[in-house]
Enzyme design. Structure first.
Site, PDB file in Angstrom:
ATOM      1  N   ASP A  66       2.179   2.213   2.452  1.00  0.00           N
ATOM      2  CA  ASP A  66       1.190   1.477   1.657  1.00  0.00           C
ATOM      3  C   ASP A  66       0.136   0.803   2.534  1.00  0.00           C
ATOM      4  OD1 ASP A  66       3.075  -0.295   2.728  1.00  0.00           O
ATOM      5  OD2 ASP A  66       3.985  -0.715   0.785  1.00  0.00           O
ATOM      6  N   ASN A 134      12.141  -8.690  -5.215  1.00  0.00           N
ATOM      7  CA  ASN A 134      12.201  -8.327  -6.634  1.00  0.00           C
ATOM      8  C   ASN A 134      12.619  -6.874  -6.838  1.00  0.00           C
ATOM      9  OD1 ASN A 134       9.965  -6.986  -5.732  1.00  0.00           O
ATOM     10  ND2 ASN A 134       8.496  -7.996  -7.078  1.00  0.00           N
ATOM     11  N   HIS A 136      11.319  -4.248  -5.200  1.00  0.00           N
ATOM     12  CA  HIS A 136      10.294  -3.216  -4.986  1.00  0.00           C
ATOM     13  C   HIS A 136      10.596  -2.405  -3.736  1.00  0.00           C
ATOM     14  CE1 HIS A 136       7.468  -6.185  -2.606  1.00  0.00           C
ATOM     15  NE2 HIS A 136       8.125  -5.453  -1.743  1.00  0.00           N
ATOM     16  N   GLU A 141       6.172  -2.317  -7.782  1.00  0.00           N
ATOM     17  CA  GLU A 141       6.702  -3.556  -8.340  1.00  0.00           C
ATOM     18  C   GLU A 141       7.499  -3.273  -9.620  1.00  0.00           C
ATOM     19  OE1 GLU A 141       6.574  -5.951  -6.447  1.00  0.00           O
ATOM     20  OE2 GLU A 141       4.589  -6.662  -5.886  1.00  0.00           O
TER      21      GLU A 141
HETATM   22  C1  F6R Z   1       5.884  -2.583   3.304  1.00  0.00           C
HETATM   23  C2  F6R Z   1       6.687  -2.320   2.143  1.00  0.00           C
HETATM   24  C3  F6R Z   1       7.469  -3.361   1.419  1.00  0.00           C
HETATM   25  C4  F6R Z   1       8.403  -4.171   2.304  1.00  0.00           C
HETATM   26  C5  F6R Z   1       9.120  -5.225   1.486  1.00  0.00           C
HETATM   27  C6  F6R Z   1      10.043  -6.092   2.318  1.00  0.00           C
HETATM   28  O1  F6R Z   1       5.332  -1.376   3.814  1.00  0.00           O
HETATM   29  O2  F6R Z   1       6.666  -1.221   1.750  1.00  0.00           O
HETATM   30  O3  F6R Z   1       8.219  -2.731   0.407  1.00  0.00           O
HETATM   31  O4  F6R Z   1       9.336  -3.321   2.913  1.00  0.00           O
HETATM   32  O5  F6R Z   1       8.180  -6.037   0.845  1.00  0.00           O
HETATM   33  O6  F6R Z   1       9.271  -6.873   3.167  1.00  0.00           O
HETATM   34  P1  F6R Z   1       9.934  -7.905   4.191  1.00  0.00           P
HETATM   35  O7  F6R Z   1      10.631  -7.069   5.215  1.00  0.00           O
HETATM   36  O8  F6R Z   1       8.755  -8.649   4.787  1.00  0.00           O
HETATM   37  O9  F6R Z   1      10.865  -8.763   3.417  1.00  0.00           O
END
Ligand code: F6R
Length: 261
Positions: A66, A134, A136, A141
């Site tokens: 992303d 959450n 995702h 989301e």
């Molecule tokens: C980022 C991504 C997100 C993160 C997720 C966890 O490329 O795809 O899904 O993996 O938000 O983020 P952290 O590791 O910061 O808790």
């Protein structure tokens, strides 16, 4: 799903990185799917160390999950910048071989072009994932279609709260991102997901033991044939079948040891 409850966050991180290293050793022209976020910051140094130890990434192709809409690759909070800082600038992967969605292009065009690019180079051999509080994956989301392709998604308030720590107080955080869809992610041949800390425990439980539901997008991984989930003890605290996963893993590791020459 193979659920691996590790002794510590460091152990879970090292084992996740080892999967990526083994993948590139076994298939030097692997197509990797890569992730960003706080959890992954400790994964990439292992890949850099493997490169310094002789592992080449020269024939790898990579696709990140992303990118924030509105951020160009030189913006310090862009995921393109993150990836150069943590990995790309330290290994022999040419810029022509790594890809992220274009955060500055009109989102629909950026999304369609990215999906086409993945189809042209894919399938992704190994997809790395983190897990949002959450549930995702990527920026899919809650409420995301479980067969979705790359598209623009509005970030939830929970995600904006979690990720605003990376932006300075006078800086506006983007409220949407172009993300691989759950359908895009699911085309990966193998998937490895790393989740650490008790803040992720509820999402881990929903992903592994809850119903397959758009309410927890990561639960779609239950439908995939080859998913390994690495957890530290805190992220595993809400798993109802925790003892079974530990038992199954003991057997799995014994089988692997027996296969060693
Ligand atoms: C980022 C991504 C997100 C993160 C997720 C966890 O490329 O795809 O899904 O993996 O938000 O983020 P952290 O590791 O910061 O808790």
């Amino acid at each position: 799903m193979r659920i691996v409850i590790c002794d510590s966050a460091q152990d879970a991180t090292a084992r996740t990185a080892a999967r990526l290293v083994t993948q590139v050793q076994a298939k030097p022209d692997s197509v990797l799917g890569l992730a960003t976020g706080g959890t992954m910051e400790a994964v990439y140094p292992h890949l850099v160390a493997a490169h310094r130890g002789g592992l080449s990434f020269a024939n790898v192709t990579s696709f990140n999950l992303d990118e924030y809409v509105g951020l160009g690759p030189d913006h310090p909070q862009s995921y393109a910048h993150y990836m150069r800082h943590h990995l790309f600038d330290h290994v022999d992967l040419a810029p022509s071989r790594y890809f992220l969605p274009d955060g500055l292009a009109p989102p629909k065009e950026a999304s369609d072009a990215y999906e086409d690019l993945i189809l042209a180079h894919g399938p992704i051999d190994l997809q790395l994932l983190g897990l949002g509080h959450n549930g995702h994956i990527g920026f899919n989301e809650p409420g995301s279609s479980l067969t979705s392709l790359t598209r623009e998604k509005a970030l939830s308030h929970k995600t904006i709260d979690a990720n605003s720590r990376f932006f300075s107080s006078d800086e506006a955080m983007p409220h949407s991102a172009v993300t691989m869809g759950i359908g895009t992610i699911s085309r990966g041949k193998s998937i490895v997901l790393l989740a650490l800390g008790d803040g992720k425990a509820q999402a881990v439980h929903a992903m592994v033991e809850g119903p397959v539901s758009a309410f927890c997008p990561a639960s779609a991984l239950q439908m995939h044939r080859d998913v390994t989930v690495f957890l530290d003890p805190d992220a595993a605290v809400q798993l109802e079948l925790r003892d079974h996963y530990l038992h199954a893993e003991t057997i799995q590791r014994r089988r692997e040891a027996e296969r060693q020459p």
